[in-house]
Design a protein around this motif. Structure first.
Motif, PDB file in Angstrom:
ATOM      1  N   ASN A 169       0.708  -1.211   0.021  1.00  0.00           N
ATOM      2  CA  ASN A 169      -0.169  -0.083  -0.002  1.00  0.00           C
ATOM      3  C   ASN A 169       0.917   1.209  -0.014  1.00  0.00           C
ATOM      4  OD1 ASN A 169      -2.481   1.062  -0.153  1.00  0.00           O
ATOM      5  ND2 ASN A 169      -3.168   0.819   2.275  1.00  0.00           N
ATOM      6  N   GLU A 170       1.805   1.235  -0.912  1.00  0.00           N
ATOM      7  CA  GLU A 170       2.755   2.314  -0.905  1.00  0.00           C
ATOM      8  C   GLU A 170       2.221   3.694  -1.036  1.00  0.00           C
ATOM      9  OE1 GLU A 170       6.224   2.436  -3.519  1.00  0.00           O
ATOM     10  OE2 GLU A 170       6.350   0.283  -3.184  1.00  0.00           O
ATOM     11  N   MET A 171       1.036   3.945  -1.788  1.00  0.00           N
ATOM     12  CA  MET A 171       0.461   5.080  -1.954  1.00  0.00           C
ATOM     13  C   MET A 171       0.236   5.994  -0.622  1.00  0.00           C
ATOM     14  SD  MET A 171      -1.538   2.612  -2.453  1.00  0.00           S
ATOM     15  CE  MET A 171      -2.569   2.246  -3.797  1.00  0.00           C
ATOM     16  N   THR A 172      -0.097   5.034   0.496  1.00  0.00           N
ATOM     17  CA  THR A 172      -0.363   5.664   1.758  1.00  0.00           C
ATOM     18  C   THR A 172       0.666   6.068   2.628  1.00  0.00           C
ATOM     19  OG1 THR A 172      -0.664   3.512   2.825  1.00  0.00           O
ATOM     20  CG2 THR A 172      -2.678   4.137   1.782  1.00  0.00           C
ATOM     21  N   TRP A 173       1.664   5.990   1.829  1.00  0.00           N
ATOM     22  CA  TRP A 173       3.083   6.382   2.802  1.00  0.00           C
ATOM     23  C   TRP A 173       2.930   8.054   2.940  1.00  0.00           C
ATOM     24  CZ3 TRP A 173       7.871   3.892   0.056  1.00  0.00           C
ATOM     25  CH2 TRP A 173       7.734   2.654   0.340  1.00  0.00           C
ATOM     26  N   ASP A 174       2.229   8.788   2.038  1.00  0.00           N
ATOM     27  CA  ASP A 174       2.327  10.230   1.937  1.00  0.00           C
ATOM     28  C   ASP A 174       1.054  10.505   2.832  1.00  0.00           C
ATOM     29  OD1 ASP A 174       1.394  12.830   1.284  1.00  0.00           O
ATOM     30  OD2 ASP A 174       1.541  12.410  -1.013  1.00  0.00           O
ATOM     31  N   PHE A 175       1.256  11.437   3.712  1.00  0.00           N
ATOM     32  CA  PHE A 175       0.256  11.914   4.760  1.00  0.00           C
ATOM     33  C   PHE A 175      -0.799  12.652   4.016  1.00  0.00           C
ATOM     34  CE2 PHE A 175       3.772  11.005   7.448  1.00  0.00           C
ATOM     35  CZ  PHE A 175       3.341  10.457   8.632  1.00  0.00           C
ATOM     36  N   ASN A 176      -0.443  13.106   2.761  1.00  0.00           N
ATOM     37  CA  ASN A 176      -1.595  13.995   2.116  1.00  0.00           C
ATOM     38  C   ASN A 176      -2.398  13.107   1.140  1.00  0.00           C
ATOM     39  OD1 ASN A 176      -0.843  16.349   3.272  1.00  0.00           O
ATOM     40  ND2 ASN A 176       1.015  16.601   2.151  1.00  0.00           N
ATOM     41  N   TYR A 177      -2.082  11.825   1.122  1.00  0.00           N
ATOM     42  CA  TYR A 177      -2.830  11.039   0.295  1.00  0.00           C
ATOM     43  C   TYR A 177      -4.209  10.643   0.491  1.00  0.00           C
ATOM     44  CZ  TYR A 177      -4.222   6.688  -2.281  1.00  0.00           C
ATOM     45  OH  TYR A 177      -5.044   5.826  -3.046  1.00  0.00           O
ATOM     46  N   GLY A 178      -5.204  10.699  -0.588  1.00  0.00           N
ATOM     47  CA  GLY A 178      -6.568  10.369  -0.103  1.00  0.00           C
ATOM     48  C   GLY A 178      -7.303  11.604   0.028  1.00  0.00           C
ATOM     49  N   GLU A 179      -8.372  11.310   1.199  1.00  0.00           N
ATOM     50  CA  GLU A 179      -9.342  12.392   1.285  1.00  0.00           C
ATOM     51  C   GLU A 179      -9.011  12.818   2.683  1.00  0.00           C
ATOM     52  OE1 GLU A 179     -11.444  13.732  -0.880  1.00  0.00           O
ATOM     53  OE2 GLU A 179     -10.533  12.253  -2.469  1.00  0.00           O
ATOM     54  N   PRO A 180      -9.560  13.785   3.257  1.00  0.00           N
ATOM     55  CA  PRO A 180      -9.438  14.429   4.612  1.00  0.00           C
ATOM     56  C   PRO A 180     -10.520  13.429   5.415  1.00  0.00           C
ATOM     57  CG  PRO A 180      -9.757  16.364   3.432  1.00  0.00           C
ATOM     58  CD  PRO A 180      -9.804  15.045   2.185  1.00  0.00           C
ATOM     59  N   TYR A 181      -9.998  13.138   6.575  1.00  0.00           N
ATOM     60  CA  TYR A 181     -10.899  12.645   7.636  1.00  0.00           C
ATOM     61  C   TYR A 181     -11.852  13.629   8.531  1.00  0.00           C
ATOM     62  CZ  TYR A 181     -12.072   9.986  11.793  1.00  0.00           C
ATOM     63  OH  TYR A 181     -12.573   9.359  12.922  1.00  0.00           O
ATOM     64  N   THR A 182     -13.103  13.391   8.252  1.00  0.00           N
ATOM     65  CA  THR A 182     -13.822  14.565   8.865  1.00  0.00           C
ATOM     66  C   THR A 182     -14.888  13.746   9.910  1.00  0.00           C
ATOM     67  OG1 THR A 182     -15.745  14.126   6.967  1.00  0.00           O
ATOM     68  CG2 THR A 182     -13.849  15.687   6.596  1.00  0.00           C
ATOM     69  N   LYS A 183     -15.654  14.695  10.453  1.00  0.00           N
ATOM     70  CA  LYS A 183     -16.833  14.189  11.387  1.00  0.00           C
ATOM     71  C   LYS A 183     -17.752  13.398  10.696  1.00  0.00           C
ATOM     72  CE  LYS A 183     -18.206  14.263  15.695  1.00  0.00           C
ATOM     73  NZ  LYS A 183     -17.467  13.667  16.661  1.00  0.00           N
ATOM     74  N   ASP A 184     -18.006  13.736   9.401  1.00  0.00           N
ATOM     75  CA  ASP A 184     -18.831  12.886   8.554  1.00  0.00           C
ATOM     76  C   ASP A 184     -18.379  11.358   8.397  1.00  0.00           C
ATOM     77  OD1 ASP A 184     -20.811  14.883   8.317  1.00  0.00           O
ATOM     78  OD2 ASP A 184     -20.461  15.445   6.594  1.00  0.00           O
ATOM     79  N   ILE A 185     -17.095  11.248   8.087  1.00  0.00           N
ATOM     80  CA  ILE A 185     -16.432   9.815   7.737  1.00  0.00           C
ATOM     81  C   ILE A 185     -16.381   9.259   9.246  1.00  0.00           C
ATOM     82  CG2 ILE A 185     -14.384   8.851   7.447  1.00  0.00           C
ATOM     83  CD1 ILE A 185     -15.932  10.014   4.882  1.00  0.00           C
ATOM     84  N   GLU A 186     -16.173  10.020  10.178  1.00  0.00           N
ATOM     85  CA  GLU A 186     -16.154   9.307  11.406  1.00  0.00           C
ATOM     86  C   GLU A 186     -17.815   8.755  11.813  1.00  0.00           C
ATOM     87  OE1 GLU A 186     -16.372  10.974  16.044  1.00  0.00           O
ATOM     88  OE2 GLU A 186     -14.221  11.050  14.983  1.00  0.00           O
ATOM     89  N   ASN A 187     -18.540   9.357  11.497  1.00  0.00           N
ATOM     90  CA  ASN A 187     -19.941   9.003  11.564  1.00  0.00           C
ATOM     91  C   ASN A 187     -20.305   7.829  10.845  1.00  0.00           C
ATOM     92  OD1 ASN A 187     -20.482  11.284  13.516  1.00  0.00           O
ATOM     93  ND2 ASN A 187     -21.397  12.352  12.055  1.00  0.00           N
ATOM     94  N   GLU A 188     -19.699   7.951   9.723  1.00  0.00           N
ATOM     95  CA  GLU A 188     -20.031   6.881   8.592  1.00  0.00           C
ATOM     96  C   GLU A 188     -19.544   5.471   9.206  1.00  0.00           C
ATOM     97  OE1 GLU A 188     -19.035   7.252   4.694  1.00  0.00           O
ATOM     98  OE2 GLU A 188     -20.104   9.362   4.488  1.00  0.00           O
ATOM     99  N   ILE A 189     -18.120   5.697   9.830  1.00  0.00           N
ATOM    100  CA  ILE A 189     -17.372   4.408  10.489  1.00  0.00           C
ATOM    101  C   ILE A 189     -18.118   3.941  11.476  1.00  0.00           C
ATOM    102  CG2 ILE A 189     -15.165   3.760  11.576  1.00  0.00           C
ATOM    103  CD1 ILE A 189     -13.681   5.729   9.553  1.00  0.00           C
ATOM    104  N   VAL A 190     -18.407   4.783  12.681  1.00  0.00           N
ATOM    105  CA  VAL A 190     -19.259   4.093  13.687  1.00  0.00           C
ATOM    106  C   VAL A 190     -20.577   3.632  13.253  1.00  0.00           C
ATOM    107  CG1 VAL A 190     -20.470   4.955  15.638  1.00  0.00           C
ATOM    108  CG2 VAL A 190     -18.131   5.966  15.412  1.00  0.00           C
TER     109      VAL A 190
END
Length: 183
Positions: free
Chosen positions: A35-56
């Motif tokens: 999963n090399e692409m995830t080495w970059d701290f800026n990779y992907g999308e910002p973690y938000t309260k909405d994402i946290e709600n979806e995970i929970v």
């Protein structure tokens, strides 16, 4: 914190059907990382309260066993700042959910308060909420496809609650080889 992917019905990264949350940012840079692409701290999308709600919410159905956090490196100190409140919320709202974390850091590194690379003010609290820690960097020369829930033989599947109780590392019953994969 950013994240690269969320898999809401994953059966590969822990026991049972789980939500797997891939955080971004890793300083290990293991040779052969899947999963090399995830080495970059800026990779992907910002973690938000909405994402946290979806995970929970994703953890609430009876058929979901729990959450697995991987990456990237969830135990980078900067990532721990977001991981801790997520785990605290899960423990409060979905106490039946088991929590697994995959980390390139070893148990010994994570529990050493002098190791500022991975031990911060959130580390002990995070570890106290885990059921399983899969620890250690992936080492390509020790890759073994017969291992359950880990990629190389140096990595351990640790029963965190039993380890905390005993004061010594207690390997999980899932720290074995998967003999069902033989041809």
């Amino acid at each position: 914190m950013n994240y690269g992917q969320i898999i809401y019905t994953d059966v590969a990264n822990g026991i049972g059907c789980r939500t797997s949350f891939f955080v971004s940012g890793c300083t290990h840079h293991c040779k052969g990382c899947f999963n090399e692409m995830t080495w970059d701290f800026n990779y992907g999308e910002p973690y938000t309260k909405d994402i946290e709600n979806e995970i929970v919410e994703s953890l609430k159905p009876d058929y979901i066993n729990g959450l697995t956090i991987l990456g990237g490196e969830p135990m980078e100190v900067v990532n721990q700042k977001e991981v801790r409140p997520l785990l605290e919320r899960i423990k409060k709202e979905v106490p039946k959910a088991t929590i697994w974390i995959y980390s390139g850091y070893t148990w010994e590194e994570l529990t050493d308060p002098n190791n500022k690379r991975c031990h911060g003010e959130d580390t002990d609290a995070i570890l106290s909420m885990l059921d399983v820690l899969v620890d250690g960097e992936f080492i390509l020369d020790k890759k073994d496809l017969m291992l359950r829930f880990r990629g190389s033989s140096n990595q351990r599947v640790i029963d965190v609650q039993e380890t905390l109780k005993s004061g010594n590392i207690v390997l999980s019953k899932y720290n074995d080889r998967d003999e069902s994969r033989k041809a």
